[in-house]
Design a protein around this motif. Structure first.
Motif, PDB file in Angstrom:
ATOM      1  N   ALA A 180       1.074  -1.207   0.104  1.00 37.52           N
ATOM      2  CA  ALA A 180       0.376  -0.177   0.026  1.00 37.52           C
ATOM      3  C   ALA A 180       1.227   1.290   0.025  1.00 37.52           C
ATOM      4  O   ALA A 180       2.205   1.010   0.595  1.00 37.52           O
ATOM      5  N   SER A 186      -3.908   4.745  -6.695  1.00 37.03           N
ATOM      6  CA  SER A 186      -4.759   4.082  -6.582  1.00 37.03           C
ATOM      7  C   SER A 186      -5.002   5.334  -5.169  1.00 37.03           C
ATOM      8  O   SER A 186      -4.545   6.423  -5.393  1.00 37.03           O
ATOM      9  N   SER A 230       0.641   0.579  -6.086  1.00 36.71           N
ATOM     10  CA  SER A 230      -1.106  -0.105  -6.294  1.00 36.71           C
ATOM     11  C   SER A 230      -0.787   0.208  -8.050  1.00 36.71           C
ATOM     12  O   SER A 230      -2.141   0.533  -8.799  1.00 36.71           O
ATOM     13  N   HIS A 281      -6.549  -0.592   1.325  1.00 34.57           N
ATOM     14  CA  HIS A 281      -5.071  -1.196   0.558  1.00 34.57           C
ATOM     15  C   HIS A 281      -3.775  -1.938   1.368  1.00 34.57           C
ATOM     16  O   HIS A 281      -3.738  -2.375   0.633  1.00 34.57           O
ATOM     17  N   PHE A 287      -3.480  -4.607  -1.292  1.00 35.50           N
ATOM     18  CA  PHE A 287      -1.701  -4.665  -1.756  1.00 35.50           C
ATOM     19  C   PHE A 287      -0.678  -5.221  -1.535  1.00 35.50           C
ATOM     20  O   PHE A 287       0.320  -4.959  -0.919  1.00 35.50           O
TER      21      PHE A 287
END
Ligand code: GLU
Ligand code: MG
Length: 464
Positions: A246, A308, A360, A460, A464
């Motif tokens: 993230a 993202s 991301s 996130h 990720f």
């Protein structure tokens, strides 16, 4: 006639390669081979084949609903014409990408191209986009080498709460010791899959790691980044931990970048075309135009490289993540850093680094976008603004204005708005990919706007 493909250095007999994969998979005692792809929202997904019928599936692929390229990281389906419940594409393996994946029992992986039912590249496939940009660069005798340089965080999970595994500092041996059992296995598993580990250290943030692998031709570099993400997360889980790419897993800690290094070589990769002994910072005119192209498109390009909602928490001034449209030699606050070359190996090691990039992103789309922007700079013979040799945040507004060092977008919403106005990038992506990409991101923007910050961080970190 065996089907062949050129992987830039060798010609591969695909039929023979597929038989070899089956033999290798059997010898390794595999039970499943995952057919993996990265979707428009940067999530790695796939379907697996059993051993029976593997040889056929390696050739004809596995079916996938057309809806998946309209899926978001939250598994919401964006509304895109022709990407609903009706219709199917094929996930067709690139047999040069097969690996055994020791982080999951009896499992192998292969990366796929998305194809239409009649065997054509699917227009909404990011990997196909990167291939097109590689081909476009080749027309100018440019072969890109690239390296994704990911940072990531190790976390424990308690209910809804993810916490960094330590409170260690930058480059500290304390941090390296805490993470050592995971790192040791990550290194072994990356190398067993053909990636070469270059450097490792504990990064600034709590629980934050940075482990870099060797550069490769552009397509392979993006493939490696997928395998890398899979490996790190898979190995961490075996240790009862979560590894997260993230961009900003915790608001008060350093973000996770994935700086993208690249250089452009001639066809047989004997000449680094970014290098010019007499040029400023050893850069050729071509490299300068490439930089200028990237800076020109950067307000839109970040929609592809910082992909993202969470990405824009990372792109803050004085976080060494880049917040301004600026470039300079070893300037870690500029978007494009000219990495200092290795003494005595200047010609080989001259390369550029895009700092405004994180994991991301779909690595194929990110790298495809960079090539499209750089080529546009070359085609229009753009000159970059003067290089910046101080932290651009310390310049006055007037000084920044003078050299076009604008603040980068502060939200995905702003970046997507810029992308919608960037005809060069939209055209390079093609209508299908651009439309579905934008639709997916807009649905994320909407979904996260109506949720609290904790939800955004958690999603996130986990996705990720
Ligand atoms: N963590 C920083 C980022 O978000 C990068 C630190 C560095 O390696 O210079 O990109
Ligand atoms: Mg770093």
């Amino acid at each position: 006639m065996p089907t062949t493909l050129t992987d830039r250095t060798t010609t591969v007999d695909l039929d023979a390669r597929r038989s070899e994969i089956v033999a290798q998979a059997e010898a390794a005692g595999l039970r499943l081979v995952r057919f993996l792809y990265c979707d428009n929202d940067g999530i790695i997904r796939g379907k697996s084949s059993g051993m029976s019928g593997l040889i056929d599936r390696l050739e004809s692929g596995i079916g996938l609903t057309v809806a998946m390229q309209a899926f978001t990281m939250l598994d919401h389906l964006a509304s895109v014409d022709g990407m609903g419940p009706v219709g199917e594409i094929r996930l067709v393996p690139d047999p040069t990408t097969f690996t055994v994946a020791p982080y999951a029992p009896h499992t192998g992986t292969v990366l796929v191209d998305m194809q239409t039912l009649d065997g054509k590249p699917y227009a909404a496939d990011g990997r196909a986009f990167l291939k097109r940009m590689i081909a476009r660069a080749a027309e100018r005798d440019l072969a890109l080498l690239a390296a994704f340089e990911p940072e990531w965080s190790l976390a424990t999970r308690n209910g809804d709460q993810f916490s960094p595994i330590d409170e260690s500092g930058c480059f500290t041996s304390t941090g390296m010791n805490v993470a050592a059992p995971v790192i040791d296995e990550v290194v072994a598993v990356l190398e067993s899959q053909g990636m070469t580990v270059e450097q490792y250290y504990a990064e600034l943030g709590w629980g934050q790691q940075e482990l870099s692998i060797r550069h490769a031709p552009a397509l392979q570099a993006a493939d490696h980044h997928i395998l890398y993400r899979e490996t790190v997360r898979g190995v961490a889980l075996k240790h009862g931990l979560y590894a997260s790419f993230a961009p900003k897993p915790w608001g008060d800690q350093a973000g996770n970048g994935c700086h993208l290094h690249f250089s452009a070589w001639n066809r047989d990769r004997t000449v680094n075309r970014f290098y010019e002994a007499d040029g400023e910072f050893n850069l050729s005119m071509l490299a300068r135009s490439f930089i200028a192209g990237i800076l020109d498109h950067l307000p839109a390009l970040v929609a592809l490289t910082c992909a993202s909602v969470n990405s824009y928490r990372r792109l803050q001034p004085q976080m060494w993540a880049s917040a301004y449209r600026a470039w300079g030699p070893d300037n870690r606050e500029g978007a494009v850093r000219v990495a200092s070359p290795l003494k005595g190996h200047e010609a080989e090691s001259t390369n550029l680094e895009l700092k405004s990039s994180d994991s991301s992103a779909n690595p194929y789309i990110a790298l495809g976008g960079i090539i499209a922007a750089g080529l546009d700079g070359i085609e229009r013979q753009l000159e970059p603004p003067p290089a910046v040799t101080v932290d651009p945040h310390t310049l006055s507004d007037a000084e920044r204005k003078e050299i076009g060092a604008d603040r980068l977008p502060t939200s995905l919403k702003e970046a997507i708005r810029n992308l919608k106005g960037d005809d060069t990038l939209l055209k390079a992506m093609g209508e299908r990919l651009a439309t579905s990409y934008i639709a997916v991101k807009e649905l994320d923007i909407e979904a996260f706007a109506s949720a609290d910050d904790a939800f955004e961080f958690r999603q996130h970190i986990y996705k990720f």
